[in-house]
Design a protein around this motif. Sequence first.
Motif, PDB file in Angstrom:
ATOM      1  N   UNK A 370       0.850  -1.186   0.000  1.00 40.52           N
ATOM      2  CA  UNK A 370       0.000   0.000   0.000  1.00 40.52           C
ATOM      3  C   UNK A 370       0.883   1.233   0.000  1.00 40.52           C
ATOM      4  N   UNK A 371       0.492   2.210  -0.771  1.00 40.60           N
ATOM      5  CA  UNK A 371       1.228   3.481  -0.799  1.00 40.60           C
ATOM      6  C   UNK A 371       0.236   4.636  -0.756  1.00 40.60           C
ATOM      7  N   UNK A 372       0.387   5.487   0.244  1.00 40.67           N
ATOM      8  CA  UNK A 372      -0.403   6.711   0.285  1.00 40.67           C
ATOM      9  C   UNK A 372       0.268   7.736  -0.613  1.00 40.67           C
ATOM     10  N   UNK A 373      -0.484   8.305  -1.538  1.00 43.39           N
ATOM     11  CA  UNK A 373       0.094   9.245  -2.493  1.00 43.39           C
ATOM     12  C   UNK A 373      -0.078  10.692  -2.054  1.00 43.39           C
ATOM     13  N   UNK A 374      -1.323  11.129  -1.917  1.00 42.25           N
ATOM     14  CA  UNK A 374      -1.517  12.541  -1.615  1.00 42.25           C
ATOM     15  C   UNK A 374      -2.965  12.835  -1.234  1.00 42.25           C
ATOM     16  N   UNK A 375      -3.137  13.935  -0.526  1.00 42.04           N
ATOM     17  CA  UNK A 375      -4.446  14.562  -0.387  1.00 42.04           C
ATOM     18  C   UNK A 375      -4.252  16.029  -0.757  1.00 42.04           C
ATOM     19  N   UNK A 376      -5.094  16.499  -1.663  1.00 43.49           N
ATOM     20  CA  UNK A 376      -4.890  17.837  -2.214  1.00 43.49           C
ATOM     21  C   UNK A 376      -6.182  18.645  -2.115  1.00 43.49           C
ATOM     22  N   UNK A 377      -6.215  19.643  -1.231  1.00 48.37           N
ATOM     23  CA  UNK A 377      -7.361  20.562  -1.220  1.00 48.37           C
ATOM     24  C   UNK A 377      -7.138  21.680  -2.235  1.00 48.37           C
ATOM     25  N   UNK A 378      -8.205  22.038  -2.928  1.00 47.87           N
ATOM     26  CA  UNK A 378      -8.158  23.167  -3.869  1.00 47.87           C
ATOM     27  C   UNK A 378      -9.321  24.102  -3.547  1.00 47.87           C
ATOM     28  N   UNK A 379      -9.102  25.384  -3.740  1.00 50.82           N
ATOM     29  CA  UNK A 379     -10.083  26.364  -3.272  1.00 50.82           C
ATOM     30  C   UNK A 379     -10.572  27.252  -4.415  1.00 50.82           C
ATOM     31  N   UNK A 380     -11.851  27.646  -4.264  1.00 45.38           N
ATOM     32  CA  UNK A 380     -12.478  28.564  -5.228  1.00 45.38           C
ATOM     33  C   UNK A 380     -12.340  28.034  -6.652  1.00 45.38           C
ATOM     34  N   UNK A 381     -12.625  26.744  -6.824  1.00 45.95           N
ATOM     35  CA  UNK A 381     -12.502  26.110  -8.143  1.00 45.95           C
ATOM     36  C   UNK A 381     -13.516  26.722  -9.108  1.00 45.95           C
ATOM     37  N   UNK A 382     -14.737  26.890  -8.648  1.00 43.75           N
ATOM     38  CA  UNK A 382     -15.751  27.612  -9.414  1.00 43.75           C
ATOM     39  C   UNK A 382     -16.843  28.062  -8.458  1.00 43.75           C
ATOM     40  N   UNK A 383     -17.902  28.656  -9.002  1.00 42.91           N
ATOM     41  CA  UNK A 383     -18.962  29.201  -8.163  1.00 42.91           C
ATOM     42  C   UNK A 383     -20.302  28.581  -8.508  1.00 42.91           C
ATOM     43  N   UNK A 384     -21.168  28.528  -7.490  1.00 44.28           N
ATOM     44  CA  UNK A 384     -22.532  28.042  -7.667  1.00 44.28           C
ATOM     45  C   UNK A 384     -23.490  29.128  -7.197  1.00 44.28           C
ATOM     46  N   UNK A 385     -24.541  29.327  -7.962  1.00 46.44           N
ATOM     47  CA  UNK A 385     -25.509  30.354  -7.610  1.00 46.44           C
ATOM     48  C   UNK A 385     -26.747  29.712  -7.008  1.00 46.44           C
ATOM     49  N   UNK A 386     -27.065  30.087  -5.774  1.00 43.31           N
ATOM     50  CA  UNK A 386     -28.275  29.608  -5.105  1.00 43.31           C
ATOM     51  C   UNK A 386     -29.113  30.802  -4.694  1.00 43.31           C
ATOM     52  N   UNK A 387     -30.215  31.009  -5.428  1.00 45.62           N
ATOM     53  CA  UNK A 387     -31.058  32.186  -5.202  1.00 45.62           C
ATOM     54  C   UNK A 387     -30.189  33.446  -5.298  1.00 45.62           C
ATOM     55  N   UNK A 388     -30.122  34.222  -4.243  1.00 45.30           N
ATOM     56  CA  UNK A 388     -29.327  35.456  -4.281  1.00 45.30           C
ATOM     57  C   UNK A 388     -27.930  35.257  -3.694  1.00 45.30           C
ATOM     58  N   UNK A 389     -27.575  34.000  -3.421  1.00 44.20           N
ATOM     59  CA  UNK A 389     -26.298  33.709  -2.762  1.00 44.20           C
ATOM     60  C   UNK A 389     -25.323  33.046  -3.729  1.00 44.20           C
ATOM     61  N   UNK A 390     -24.098  33.565  -3.778  1.00 50.25           N
ATOM     62  CA  UNK A 390     -23.034  32.952  -4.578  1.00 50.25           C
ATOM     63  C   UNK A 390     -22.160  32.111  -3.663  1.00 50.25           C
ATOM     64  N   UNK A 391     -22.041  30.823  -3.987  1.00 52.09           N
ATOM     65  CA  UNK A 391     -21.282  29.895  -3.157  1.00 52.09           C
ATOM     66  C   UNK A 391     -20.013  29.488  -3.887  1.00 52.09           C
ATOM     67  N   UNK A 392     -18.875  29.697  -3.255  1.00 51.73           N
ATOM     68  CA  UNK A 392     -17.601  29.282  -3.832  1.00 51.73           C
ATOM     69  C   UNK A 392     -17.393  27.795  -3.569  1.00 51.73           C
TER      70      UNK A 392
END
Length: 521
Positions: A370-392
């Motif tokens: 077994x080999x653990x490779x990586x965990x990679x968080x990425x931020x603000x990849x795109x946006x979602x619009x919910x009613x009047x709220x923009x969610x990153x």
Amino acid sequence: MTNKDLQLLEEIVNTDIPNLIPKFMNEAFNNGTREIEHPLDCTVTEKLKEISSKMRDEDDDYRIFCFADDIKDIWKLVIQKSIKCLRYFDTREPYIEYPSKHPVAYGVEELSDYFDKYISFESMLYGGGKYYRDHVIHVFRVWLLGLQCLLDDDGKYLKKIEIQRDIEINCFEKISIWSMIALTHDLGYPLEKAQGIIDRTKDMMKCFISNPTVSMDLSFNGIQTNMNDFVVRFISSKMIEVNNKCPKEECDEIERRYVARIQPKYYNKFQKSLERYNHGILSAIILYKLLRYFLESDFNINEDYQFGQEEARQFYIHREILRAVASHTCRDIYHLDMLSFSFLLIVVDDAQEWGRKRISELYVNKDSSYEFCSIVPSFDVHESQHRDETIKIHSFKAKEKFSFKNESDLRDTFLSLYKQCRGYKEIFRDGQDTIRRNFNFEKQCDISFENTKSVNYVVQLIISYDDRPRFTITVSGDTPRALNKFGVKYFEEIFKPYMVEKLESSSKEYSNTYEIIDQSE
């Protein structure tokens, strides 16, 4: 291949922590002239460097166990410094105003004594369950892996992660919060598993006693129950701002006030978790009872009891530590936010698989790697619009590799990965407000099978904020003939009673993709 523990240690000790701290902090606190104790100060990093200096790239995953005594000392030291750091930045305490005073971490000795008993008891736990794995070195690795996520890319995750909207916490406090969570999240594990040992003892005694009686009772009663319920209420509550009426010209000068209110869904879910002796909630109770830092937490749900701004901030810091620890084994709670310590603990705790021997591996050589490779968080990849709220929308990707010599291990791993997939689908399930979920989660496992070197597998779990979760297996080979065995029927035999659907194939690259579907979901 670089030893994973060595890689993590080197990344942590080589991080320039002061540069991750906003400049205004040093200016606000004695112009940076006072050294602040925190979990990654020079004392701790020197001890981490001592361990890393004795490790080599070619060391196997079990080399870290040679430093168990050193790690136990670091465990205690980091918890002490985390509490001192959190107390230092509590403006109700005197340490900022009076530099000659220094915070003390009361109760750490008692907690350390408990941890010593935990370590002694762990040898028994290896016999208490077929699949028991190390939980002592494990928490240290979880701490390091979480720090790597938080500190990577100039501390982007560290700066973004929060405990509550509109509640400001600095980077020192965030590192301290994570350290407390990561190093203590499994403290209740022996108590959860002790009942299983009792049951096994009773079953063994039946061989020579017809109706054996084992008198040990792990249930709570009386004052213990009352205190446990208080802890559950504390971690199940939130602050609500009070609209105190005042003249318009004076409103800007009046401090915002809050009242505490129980969130019934959290309360009932944590009560159920305690009823089942899940080790997360037990760990939270142990922390609360042994550390004075938590015993001095302000909590009162009476209508006339109001909290000031700093009291509310400190409430959320205390609650975040206990709630993250308690919720990591409570699958009744679902998660909406990637920028939370609860989310980070769950994914990092699950990712830490390297070097955790099971009892079945203690006396035989493994036929797999077994080999653990990586965990990679990425931020603000795109946006979602919910009613009047923009969610990153953010993303979190984990990757690992397996290699097998026999087909039995290969099939077992397929099933194990699907079981793990169902756990993720449960805690990242759809529910109230999940339309505001702000992340996509992906886990990929690359698998090779030595008996058929011409065939490779990619197992992928994708949980999307805007689509149903998917668990797929892509089989690829050098020739079309190499794939003949691995069709729908092959995977139907493994994944009974789940449905297997062929999604796509590529004659150019000789690959087929199959999705495993639980029709009950």
